[in-house]
Write a protein that holds these residues in place. Structure first.
Motif, short mmCIF file in Angstrom:
data_model
loop_
_atom_site.label_atom_id
_atom_site.label_comp_id
_atom_site.label_asym_id
_atom_site.label_seq_id
_atom_site.Cartn_x
_atom_site.Cartn_y
_atom_site.Cartn_z
N THR A 220 1.10 -1.10 0.05
CA THR A 220 0.21 -0.19 -0.10
C THR A 220 0.99 1.25 0.03
OG1 THR A 220 0.07 0.05 2.55
CG2 THR A 220 -1.98 -1.09 1.41
N GLN A 221 0.36 1.77 -0.46
CA GLN A 221 1.12 3.86 -0.69
C GLN A 221 0.61 4.78 0.89
OE1 GLN A 221 0.12 4.62 -5.11
NE2 GLN A 221 1.93 5.63 -4.48
N SER A 222 2.01 4.85 1.21
CA SER A 222 1.74 5.15 2.70
C SER A 222 2.15 6.61 2.68
CB SER A 222 1.83 5.32 3.79
OG SER A 222 2.48 5.23 4.85
N GLU A 223 1.91 7.42 3.41
CA GLU A 223 3.03 9.66 3.86
C GLU A 223 4.04 8.71 3.90
OE1 GLU A 223 0.63 12.09 4.66
OE2 GLU A 223 -0.80 12.20 3.59
N GLN A 224 4.48 7.72 5.13
CA GLN A 224 5.65 7.56 5.77
C GLN A 224 6.33 6.57 4.58
OE1 GLN A 224 4.16 5.90 8.93
NE2 GLN A 224 3.97 8.09 10.49
N GLN A 225 7.44 6.78 4.72
CA GLN A 225 8.35 5.60 3.88
C GLN A 225 8.92 4.56 4.84
OE1 GLN A 225 10.86 7.81 1.52
NE2 GLN A 225 9.85 8.72 -0.09
N ASN B 10 7.15 4.32 -0.35
CA ASN B 10 6.70 5.04 -0.04
C ASN B 10 5.02 3.71 -0.35
OD1 ASN B 10 5.45 5.47 -2.39
ND2 ASN B 10 4.66 7.14 -2.08
N TRP B 11 6.24 2.34 -0.48
CA TRP B 11 4.72 1.12 -0.81
C TRP B 11 5.45 0.45 0.60
CZ3 TRP B 11 1.45 -0.08 -4.45
CH2 TRP B 11 1.75 0.94 -5.50
N GLY C 167 3.62 11.44 -11.55
CA GLY C 167 4.35 10.67 -10.03
C GLY C 167 5.26 9.87 -10.49
#
Length: 387
Positions: free
Chosen positions: A137-142, A147-148, A315
């Motif tokens: 899932t893509q997240s704002e946190q890395q 970020n996946w 992106g």
């Protein structure tokens, strides 16, 4: 270190590979994961010598494969491979399929984490397995510069549901992501708890950039060695996929004995030329590989500059391995298959995102292992649609 330059477009268009025959001549092809660079001279010398001496028979025993890979793996990653636990297959796909034939039965479940190399589904279907997809899932946190993020809750549920195998891609195609030692250790512990084999496709491992470290799955822990099987090749790192040779690696005697059930013909179906080209790559190909990494490092950053200048809505997260860019085209509203629009209107061929997972339909994968001039031409064309 000598400079390595990609071949020019005119010469590339004479090539007989899938990349250069799948599309009309007016289409710039940047989909298939093969490179536009000249093959390393030591590999060419090996092939020339074999052809000049009519040495084109069947592949027999080749102890050089285990020792050459062990030497490369220790120099590159500090991995002390047992040369006697290295066996040969025709390619990574064949290796995965033959391993799955040994460790699963038709109808068993296999875990995959999309978006991922499309043949993960092909191999599962060929072995009549039910695939269970727990997408990243893509997240704002890395995590590790990406970020996946792995969905650990979903993965744990999948393991508990009775899967027999977990097929991972590390380093990751198409995300350019590298799994951490902690992530791999957590997978290994789950696998041991639930009696699952982990198959690690590590074909992109030679193509690591300097800012991150690749961790081979079998180096993580004794637990990883008890549950793990690595399938890899020189084909991506040295651009020799057409020569047909890969390796299956284990680091545990029990697992090694289990793999002895692989059909003996799996070895002999690989190519004699491919096997000795692979040995040469591992033994003598590192100077070429280091030169290559300089060029594709330049290209991955050039990609960011070209996107900013010509197609700013795209992106793009700079990958930490290999030469594949995972591009998000969501903002352009190009319909169900943006790649079809781009090949028709911009005359640039890319891999459609839906092949990597249903949730990735608005992505495309671009191969940047080419010349800066071809990349610039590609973005000039893409800008006619994506500006």
């Amino acid at each position: 270190m000598s400079e390595l330059r990609a071949l020019d477009l005119g010469e590339l268009q004479t090539h007989r590979s899938e990349k250069w025959r799948a599309f009309p001549k007016d289409v710039l092809p940047l989909p298939v994961a093969e490179m536009d660079f000249p093959v390393a001279e030591p590999i060419r010398q090996t092939l020339r010598e074999m052809i000049d001496h009519s040495d084109l028979g069947y592949l027999g025993l080749i102890p050089e494969m285990g020792t050459s890979f062990a030497g490369f793996a220790e120099r590159r990653w500090g991995w002390k491979v047992d040369p006697l636990q290295v066996r040969i297959a025709a390619d990574v796909g064949v290796g995965v399929v033959e391993v799955l034939r040994v460790i699963t039965q038709p109808g068993d479940k296999i875990l995959i984490n999309s978006p991922v190399y499309p043949n993960f589904w092909t191999w599962s279907a060929e072995t009549h397995l039910e695939h269970v997809d727990v997408p990243l899932t893509q997240s704002e946190q890395q995590v590790n510069g990406s970020n996946w993020i792995l969905d650990w809750e979903g993965i744990e549920k999948a393991y508990a549901s009775g899967i027999k195998a977990h097929l991972i891609c590390n380093p990751h195609n198409p995300l350019g992501r590298v799994y951490t030692r902690e992530e791999l250790s957590r997978i290994a512990e789950l696998a041991k708890k639930h009696n699952v084999y982990v198959l690690s496709d590590e074909i992109h491992a030679p193509l690591m950039y300097s800012e991150q470290t690749f961790t081979p799955f079998l180096t993580v822990s004794n637990t990883a060695r008890e549950v793990g099987i690595t399938i890899t090749a020189a084909s991506k790192g040295w651009n020799i996929a057409g020569l047909k040779c890969a390796i299956i690696v284990t680091e545990n005697e029990k697992v090694h004995e289990t793999m002895n059930a692989i059909a003996s013909a799996t070895h002999y179906r690989a190519s004699l030329l491919g096997a000795f080209a692979t040995v040469t790559a591992f033994e003598k190909g590192e100077p070429w590989l280091d030169s290559l990494m300089v060029q594709i490092d330049h290209n991955r950053n050039l990609m960011a500059d070209l996107i900013a200048a010509k197609t700013p809505g795209v992106g793009y997260l700079i990958p930490h391995c290999s030469y594949l860019a995972w591009l998000d085209l969501t903002s352009f509203n190009l319909g169900a298959d943006p790649s079809a629009v781009l090949v028709e209107k911009a005359k640039v061929a890319l891999v459609p995102g839906h092949r990597f997972g249903a949730q990735s339909a608005q992505f495309v994968r671009l191969n940047f292992a080419t010349s800066p001039e071809i990349l610039e031409e590609a973005f000039n064309r893409l800008a006619t649609v994506l500006a």
